[in-house]
Design a protein around this motif. Structure first.
Motif, PDB file in Angstrom:
ATOM      1  N   VAL A 195       1.898  21.859 -12.529  1.00  0.00           N
ATOM      2  CA  VAL A 195       2.263  23.040 -11.741  1.00  0.00           C
ATOM      3  C   VAL A 195       1.254  23.241 -10.609  1.00  0.00           C
ATOM      4  O   VAL A 195       1.632  23.550  -9.470  1.00  0.00           O
ATOM      5  CB  VAL A 195       2.344  24.289 -12.633  1.00  0.00           C
ATOM      6  N   ALA A 196      -0.028  23.051 -10.910  1.00  0.00           N
ATOM      7  CA  ALA A 196      -1.065  23.190  -9.883  1.00  0.00           C
ATOM      8  C   ALA A 196      -0.892  22.128  -8.801  1.00  0.00           C
ATOM      9  O   ALA A 196      -1.082  22.412  -7.605  1.00  0.00           O
ATOM     10  CB  ALA A 196      -2.445  23.082 -10.522  1.00  0.00           C
ATOM     11  N   TRP A 197      -0.544  20.899  -9.216  1.00  0.00           N
ATOM     12  CA  TRP A 197      -0.289  19.829  -8.244  1.00  0.00           C
ATOM     13  C   TRP A 197       0.857  20.208  -7.323  1.00  0.00           C
ATOM     14  O   TRP A 197       0.784  20.043  -6.090  1.00  0.00           O
ATOM     15  CB  TRP A 197       0.023  18.529  -8.985  1.00  0.00           C
ATOM     16  N   ALA A 198       1.943  20.717  -7.900  1.00  0.00           N
ATOM     17  CA  ALA A 198       3.105  21.103  -7.096  1.00  0.00           C
ATOM     18  C   ALA A 198       2.730  22.197  -6.102  1.00  0.00           C
ATOM     19  O   ALA A 198       3.090  22.126  -4.916  1.00  0.00           O
ATOM     20  CB  ALA A 198       4.240  21.575  -8.012  1.00  0.00           C
ATOM     21  N   LYS A 199       2.006  23.191  -6.566  1.00  0.00           N
ATOM     22  CA  LYS A 199       1.599  24.291  -5.686  1.00  0.00           C
ATOM     23  C   LYS A 199       0.723  23.774  -4.550  1.00  0.00           C
ATOM     24  O   LYS A 199       0.906  24.159  -3.376  1.00  0.00           O
ATOM     25  CB  LYS A 199       0.845  25.357  -6.480  1.00  0.00           C
ATOM     26  N   ARG A 255       7.736  26.875 -17.268  1.00  0.00           N
ATOM     27  CA  ARG A 255       8.434  27.145 -18.523  1.00  0.00           C
ATOM     28  C   ARG A 255       9.364  26.001 -18.925  1.00  0.00           C
ATOM     29  O   ARG A 255      10.003  26.060 -19.978  1.00  0.00           O
ATOM     30  CB  ARG A 255       9.235  28.450 -18.401  1.00  0.00           C
ATOM     31  N   ARG A 256       9.437  24.982 -18.088  1.00  0.00           N
ATOM     32  CA  ARG A 256      10.304  23.855 -18.411  1.00  0.00           C
ATOM     33  C   ARG A 256       9.631  22.917 -19.424  1.00  0.00           C
ATOM     34  O   ARG A 256       8.412  22.956 -19.604  1.00  0.00           O
ATOM     35  CB  ARG A 256      10.679  23.092 -17.144  1.00  0.00           C
ATOM     36  N   MET A 257      10.462  22.073 -20.037  1.00  0.00           N
ATOM     37  CA  MET A 257       9.997  21.150 -21.072  1.00  0.00           C
ATOM     38  C   MET A 257      10.258  19.715 -20.631  1.00  0.00           C
ATOM     39  O   MET A 257      11.280  19.407 -20.007  1.00  0.00           O
ATOM     40  CB  MET A 257      10.731  21.409 -22.385  1.00  0.00           C
ATOM     41  N   VAL A 258       9.334  18.821 -20.971  1.00  0.00           N
ATOM     42  CA  VAL A 258       9.488  17.390 -20.738  1.00  0.00           C
ATOM     43  C   VAL A 258       9.434  16.693 -22.082  1.00  0.00           C
ATOM     44  O   VAL A 258       8.368  16.640 -22.719  1.00  0.00           O
ATOM     45  CB  VAL A 258       8.387  16.837 -19.810  1.00  0.00           C
ATOM     46  N   CYS A 259      10.580  16.206 -22.552  1.00  0.00           N
ATOM     47  CA  CYS A 259      10.645  15.507 -23.836  1.00  0.00           C
ATOM     48  C   CYS A 259      10.024  16.342 -24.954  1.00  0.00           C
ATOM     49  O   CYS A 259       9.234  15.831 -25.771  1.00  0.00           O
ATOM     50  CB  CYS A 259       9.976  14.148 -23.738  1.00  0.00           C
ATOM     51  N   GLY A 260      10.350  17.620 -24.979  1.00  0.00           N
ATOM     52  CA  GLY A 260       9.866  18.499 -26.047  1.00  0.00           C
ATOM     53  C   GLY A 260       8.501  19.093 -25.825  1.00  0.00           C
ATOM     54  O   GLY A 260       8.037  19.895 -26.641  1.00  0.00           O
ATOM     55  N   ASN A 275       6.728  31.164  -5.502  1.00  0.00           N
ATOM     56  CA  ASN A 275       6.100  31.645  -6.732  1.00  0.00           C
ATOM     57  C   ASN A 275       7.093  31.726  -7.884  1.00  0.00           C
ATOM     58  O   ASN A 275       6.752  31.414  -9.035  1.00  0.00           O
ATOM     59  CB  ASN A 275       5.447  33.004  -6.496  1.00  0.00           C
ATOM     60  N   ARG A 276       8.317  32.136  -7.592  1.00  0.00           N
ATOM     61  CA  ARG A 276       9.346  32.218  -8.638  1.00  0.00           C
ATOM     62  C   ARG A 276       9.671  30.828  -9.170  1.00  0.00           C
ATOM     63  O   ARG A 276       9.803  30.625 -10.383  1.00  0.00           O
ATOM     64  CB  ARG A 276      10.604  32.883  -8.079  1.00  0.00           C
ATOM     65  N   HIS A 277       9.819  29.859  -8.274  1.00  0.00           N
ATOM     66  CA  HIS A 277      10.132  28.496  -8.706  1.00  0.00           C
ATOM     67  C   HIS A 277       8.996  27.899  -9.536  1.00  0.00           C
ATOM     68  O   HIS A 277       9.241  27.217 -10.543  1.00  0.00           O
ATOM     69  CB  HIS A 277      10.390  27.611  -7.487  1.00  0.00           C
ATOM     70  N   LEU A 278       7.769  28.144  -9.115  1.00  0.00           N
ATOM     71  CA  LEU A 278       6.634  27.582  -9.852  1.00  0.00           C
ATOM     72  C   LEU A 278       6.506  28.209 -11.238  1.00  0.00           C
ATOM     73  O   LEU A 278       6.157  27.528 -12.206  1.00  0.00           O
ATOM     74  CB  LEU A 278       5.347  27.762  -9.051  1.00  0.00           C
ATOM     75  N   ARG A 279       6.781  29.512 -11.354  1.00  0.00           N
ATOM     76  CA  ARG A 279       6.763  30.142 -12.682  1.00  0.00           C
ATOM     77  C   ARG A 279       7.828  29.531 -13.580  1.00  0.00           C
ATOM     78  O   ARG A 279       7.588  29.267 -14.766  1.00  0.00           O
ATOM     79  CB  ARG A 279       6.969  31.655 -12.560  1.00  0.00           C
ATOM     80  N   GLU A 304       9.471  11.139 -17.967  1.00  0.00           N
ATOM     81  CA  GLU A 304       9.237  11.435 -19.381  1.00  0.00           C
ATOM     82  C   GLU A 304       7.760  11.411 -19.757  1.00  0.00           C
ATOM     83  O   GLU A 304       7.365  11.938 -20.804  1.00  0.00           O
ATOM     84  CB  GLU A 304      10.019  10.457 -20.271  1.00  0.00           C
ATOM     85  N   ARG A 305       6.912  10.844 -18.897  1.00  0.00           N
ATOM     86  CA  ARG A 305       5.464  10.824 -19.150  1.00  0.00           C
ATOM     87  C   ARG A 305       4.731  11.964 -18.445  1.00  0.00           C
ATOM     88  O   ARG A 305       3.515  12.069 -18.549  1.00  0.00           O
ATOM     89  CB  ARG A 305       4.884   9.484 -18.693  1.00  0.00           C
ATOM     90  N   GLY A 306       5.480  12.783 -17.723  1.00  0.00           N
ATOM     91  CA  GLY A 306       4.863  13.898 -17.022  1.00  0.00           C
ATOM     92  C   GLY A 306       4.385  13.571 -15.625  1.00  0.00           C
ATOM     93  O   GLY A 306       3.753  14.403 -14.975  1.00  0.00           O
ATOM     94  N   GLN A 307       4.687  12.355 -15.134  1.00  0.00           N
ATOM     95  CA  GLN A 307       4.359  12.010 -13.750  1.00  0.00           C
ATOM     96  C   GLN A 307       5.405  12.625 -12.830  1.00  0.00           C
ATOM     97  O   GLN A 307       6.572  12.761 -13.209  1.00  0.00           O
ATOM     98  CB  GLN A 307       4.335  10.490 -13.561  1.00  0.00           C
ATOM     99  N   ALA A 308       4.996  12.973 -11.625  1.00  0.00           N
ATOM    100  CA  ALA A 308       5.915  13.679 -10.734  1.00  0.00           C
ATOM    101  C   ALA A 308       5.878  13.122  -9.320  1.00  0.00           C
ATOM    102  O   ALA A 308       4.870  12.575  -8.871  1.00  0.00           O
ATOM    103  CB  ALA A 308       5.580  15.164 -10.705  1.00  0.00           C
ATOM    104  N   ALA A 309       6.995  13.278  -8.623  1.00  0.00           N
ATOM    105  CA  ALA A 309       7.100  12.945  -7.207  1.00  0.00           C
ATOM    106  C   ALA A 309       7.833  14.078  -6.509  1.00  0.00           C
ATOM    107  O   ALA A 309       8.644  14.781  -7.117  1.00  0.00           O
ATOM    108  CB  ALA A 309       7.842  11.628  -7.003  1.00  0.00           C
ATOM    109  N   MET A 310       7.547  14.255  -5.235  1.00  0.00           N
ATOM    110  CA  MET A 310       8.131  15.345  -4.459  1.00  0.00           C
ATOM    111  C   MET A 310       8.723  14.766  -3.182  1.00  0.00           C
ATOM    112  O   MET A 310       8.050  14.036  -2.453  1.00  0.00           O
ATOM    113  CB  MET A 310       7.035  16.366  -4.135  1.00  0.00           C
TER     114      MET A 310
END
Length: 219
Positions: A53-57, A40-45, A32-36, A82-88
């Motif tokens: 965040v919901a996907w990660a959770k 709050r992080r920024m991607v290219c402003g 929960n701490r990591h997801l919060r 930079e486009r907001g796509q993510a991999a885990m």
């Protein structure tokens, strides 16, 4: 490393955010701490989307257990382009070792440069000065998951925590007064400096290790 993302085929672009979070027995103790902090992080402003965040959770809850089978005490890495796509992915954990205070300060400085773009520093230098702990970040900066944990651990044992900007830079410049120094890291927890260890850092490191152990008891 095993890919635990399950959203079909895609091509990840240039990484804008790389989060490295410590696992314990296939679980994420600071989830929960990591997801919060991720929110709050920024991607290219731009702020990280609530959908990401919901996907990660969702994937932490649904696929992490199987995805971390080869490295249950490893590191969960989330990469956002930079486009907001993510991999885990999940990989092995490699400890820092026995670093000097200067080596930890250099890590914290590199992390602060990352924070200037993403908004959150994954590693922060702390020092003990008398009866007070000094967290090396500005009062208005957003804290990482590990920093919020250490602040709470310190509060439970009655240790005062204050924030000061430029702690790592001043330590390297020889202008900082301190009794002990340690790094607070999303990946490594609390790492005490080999040449500036002390009871306060050791107590917080023990608290972090107890959290990892408690995660194993849940399984």
């Amino acid at each position: 490393m095993g890919d635990v993302r399950d959203q079909g085929h895609f091509e990840l672009g240039t990484p804008a955010i790389v989060c490295r979070w410590r696992l314990s027995d296939g679980g994420l103790p600071l989830e929960n701490r990591h997801l919060r902090a991720l929110s709050r992080r920024m991607v290219c402003g731009r702020a990280v989307s609530t959908q990401l965040v919901a996907w990660a959770k969702q994937h932490i809850e649904w696929t992490l257990r199987d995805g971390s089978a080869l490295n249950p005490n490893g590191v969960l890495m989330i990469v956002v382009d930079e486009r907001g796509q993510a991999a885990m992915t999940v990989g092995p954990y490699e400890p820092i070792g026995s670093p000097s205070a200067a080596a930890l300060a250099r890590r914290a400085l590199a992390s602060s440069r990352e924070a200037s773009e993403t908004g959150v520093a994954p590693e922060t230098l702390w020092v003990a000065r008398g009866d007070t702990l000094v967290c090396g970040m500005g009062v208005a900066e957003d804290a990482s998951g590990a920093v919020t944990l250490v602040c709470d651990l310190a509060n439970t044992v009655g240790i005062t925590v204050i924030r000061e900007d430029g702690v790592a830079r001043r330590l390297l410049g020889g202008t900082l007064d301190y009794d002990e120094a340690f790094l607070v890291s999303d990946e490594h927890g609390v790492v005490c400096a080999a040449d500036a260890a002390g009871p306060r850092g050791a107590r917080l490191a023990e608290g972090y290790e107890r959290l990892l152990a408690a995660q194993k008891k849940k399984r």
